[in-house]
Design an enzyme around this catalytic site. Sequence first.
Site, short mmCIF file in Angstrom:
data_model
loop_
_atom_site.label_atom_id
_atom_site.label_comp_id
_atom_site.label_asym_id
_atom_site.label_seq_id
_atom_site.Cartn_x
_atom_site.Cartn_y
_atom_site.Cartn_z
N GLY A 39 -16.45 -4.44 -15.43
CA GLY A 39 -16.20 -4.99 -14.09
C GLY A 39 -17.27 -4.52 -13.12
O GLY A 39 -17.00 -4.32 -11.93
N LYS A 44 -13.17 -4.53 2.68
CA LYS A 44 -14.15 -3.45 2.50
C LYS A 44 -15.58 -3.89 2.83
O LYS A 44 -16.36 -3.12 3.38
CB LYS A 44 -14.07 -2.90 1.07
CG LYS A 44 -12.76 -2.14 0.80
CD LYS A 44 -12.71 -1.53 -0.58
CE LYS A 44 -11.36 -0.90 -0.84
NZ LYS A 44 -11.25 -0.26 -2.16
N SER A 68 0.83 -1.21 0.00
CA SER A 68 0.00 0.00 0.00
C SER A 68 0.86 1.27 0.00
O SER A 68 1.80 1.41 0.79
CB SER A 68 -0.91 0.01 1.24
OG SER A 68 -1.52 1.29 1.32
N ASN A 99 -14.20 2.03 2.74
CA ASN A 99 -12.74 2.14 2.61
C ASN A 99 -12.15 3.13 3.61
O ASN A 99 -10.94 3.28 3.68
CB ASN A 99 -12.33 2.52 1.18
CG ASN A 99 -12.48 4.00 0.91
OD1 ASN A 99 -13.34 4.66 1.49
ND2 ASN A 99 -11.65 4.54 0.03
P1 NAP Z 1 -12.97 -7.32 -7.46
O1 NAP Z 1 -14.04 -6.99 -6.48
O2 NAP Z 1 -12.22 -8.60 -7.31
O3 NAP Z 1 -13.64 -7.27 -8.93
C1 NAP Z 1 -12.95 -7.73 -10.06
C2 NAP Z 1 -13.81 -7.49 -11.30
O4 NAP Z 1 -13.01 -7.83 -12.44
C3 NAP Z 1 -15.08 -8.35 -11.36
O5 NAP Z 1 -16.10 -7.61 -11.94
C4 NAP Z 1 -14.64 -9.50 -12.26
O6 NAP Z 1 -15.71 -10.10 -12.97
C5 NAP Z 1 -13.75 -8.77 -13.24
N1 NAP Z 1 -12.82 -9.67 -13.91
C6 NAP Z 1 -11.86 -10.42 -13.33
N2 NAP Z 1 -11.20 -11.13 -14.26
C7 NAP Z 1 -11.77 -10.83 -15.47
C8 NAP Z 1 -11.54 -11.24 -16.81
N3 NAP Z 1 -10.58 -12.13 -17.12
N4 NAP Z 1 -12.30 -10.70 -17.79
C9 NAP Z 1 -13.27 -9.79 -17.49
N5 NAP Z 1 -13.54 -9.37 -16.24
C10 NAP Z 1 -12.80 -9.88 -15.23
O7 NAP Z 1 -11.83 -6.19 -7.48
P2 NAP Z 1 -11.99 -4.65 -7.06
O8 NAP Z 1 -11.64 -4.49 -5.63
O9 NAP Z 1 -13.28 -4.16 -7.53
O10 NAP Z 1 -10.79 -3.99 -7.90
C11 NAP Z 1 -10.84 -3.91 -9.32
C12 NAP Z 1 -9.68 -3.07 -9.84
O11 NAP Z 1 -9.85 -1.71 -9.44
C13 NAP Z 1 -8.31 -3.50 -9.31
O12 NAP Z 1 -7.38 -3.38 -10.36
C14 NAP Z 1 -8.02 -2.47 -8.23
O13 NAP Z 1 -6.63 -2.30 -8.01
C15 NAP Z 1 -8.66 -1.22 -8.87
N6 NAP Z 1 -8.97 -0.17 -7.90
C16 NAP Z 1 -8.34 1.03 -8.05
C17 NAP Z 1 -8.62 2.06 -7.17
C18 NAP Z 1 -7.92 3.38 -7.34
O14 NAP Z 1 -7.95 4.19 -6.40
N7 NAP Z 1 -7.33 3.65 -8.48
C19 NAP Z 1 -9.56 1.88 -6.12
C20 NAP Z 1 -10.21 0.63 -6.01
C21 NAP Z 1 -9.90 -0.39 -6.91
P3 NAP Z 1 -16.57 -11.33 -12.33
O15 NAP Z 1 -17.63 -10.69 -11.50
O16 NAP Z 1 -17.08 -12.05 -13.49
O17 NAP Z 1 -15.60 -12.13 -11.51
#
Ligand code: NAP
Length: 314
Positions: free
Chosen positions: A151, A90, A39, A111
């Site tokens: 997503g 979260k 982090s 968060n």
């Molecule tokens: P999460 O809850 O695990 O969700 C992952 C998502 O990605 C789900 O919708 C999943 O679909 C989809 N996915 C996974 N593999 C895939 C594939 N091969 N093809 C298509 N879709 C796929 O994760 P999260 O916590 O929401 O985080 C998601 C991303 O956002 C991460 O990269 C994280 O680092 C980023 N993020 C960034 C910030 C920032 O401040 N910039 C803040 C929060 C999160 P299914 O439902 O089908 O599994």
Amino acid sequence: MSAPQEVYTLADLQDWGAATSGLELPARISVFGDPVKHSRSPQMHNPALLEGGQQCQYIRLHIEPDQLPQALQLLKEQNFIGTNVTIPHKGGVHDAVDELTEVARLTQAVNTVLVDGDRLIGHNTDAPGLERAIREEFSVDLSDLRVMVLGAGGGAGRAACVQAAVKRCQRLVLVNRTFEKADSLRQELAPIFADSDKLLGPVDRLVAIPHEVEALERELKHTDIIINATSLGMKVGDPALIPAHLIQPSHLIYDMVYAPPQTRLMRDAVQAGARAANGLSMLLWQGAYAYEFWFNEPAPVEAMRRGLEESLAS
Ligand code: NAP
């Protein structure tokens, strides 16, 4: 005086005075995660705490899921101001706090936690952080855009969809590999859109689709901004989220991934003549809103930005 440890544990939190006895400023804000070593939040928040004249510092706490209730209780006992919360906590923290802000209730994720006497208040700054980041990157408001979220079944995707919906965006397309999750969120958000008197021509204002080329092609014709909230984009070999030829110069692309700074989706966008931004600005603004939630005063955003940029450069 000593520097804080890279990561503290629940055992440290149980005897916090001893664990942090050599520190110049008391450690009273943390980020909970499992893992948490990666982090960058301390590098972003500590310069802001210094600049803002807050007499405390920010540290990482490695908390495993079964330790969460005890860790939250200890925050109160050890006189913490609050904590940030990252993967995988979260949802667990959402369920455990005494009170939720409206945005945390809607996103079903917390968060940021504020310790308010004997109560814990849970907030979600990812959602407004994303909105502010989009305004900063593209000089346009989410409310004026036709939005596609890739997503839409994950945690960050849900936050993006909720924020776009409550801001009454022009159109919202929820895309998810597991279609049922996107469709269930569509049903949940439908009352917000039903409530609006905006007109948009022949296409539906709220749509859920599977993450498949044919459906993407159809909906991209009626999309202004594509937000990547999937977990794809961090690795070099990750598959394309959208076939490159479907990206138009008029599209805006916001990729929540920030490491690497240019993802495959962003590269494809730039080659198509579109504008693209990575998730660093969202990370920054979710942090700024967390600071404001803890201290009830404006965050020293430029100090946070510098801290983040320096941590990424090193
Ligand atoms: P999460 O809850 O695990 O969700 C992952 C998502 O990605 C789900 O919708 C999943 O679909 C989809 N996915 C996974 N593999 C895939 C594939 N091969 N093809 C298509 N879709 C796929 O994760 P999260 O916590 O929401 O985080 C998601 C991303 O956002 C991460 O990269 C994280 O680092 C980023 N993020 C960034 C910030 C920032 O401040 N910039 C803040 C929060 C999160 P299914 O439902 O089908 O599994």
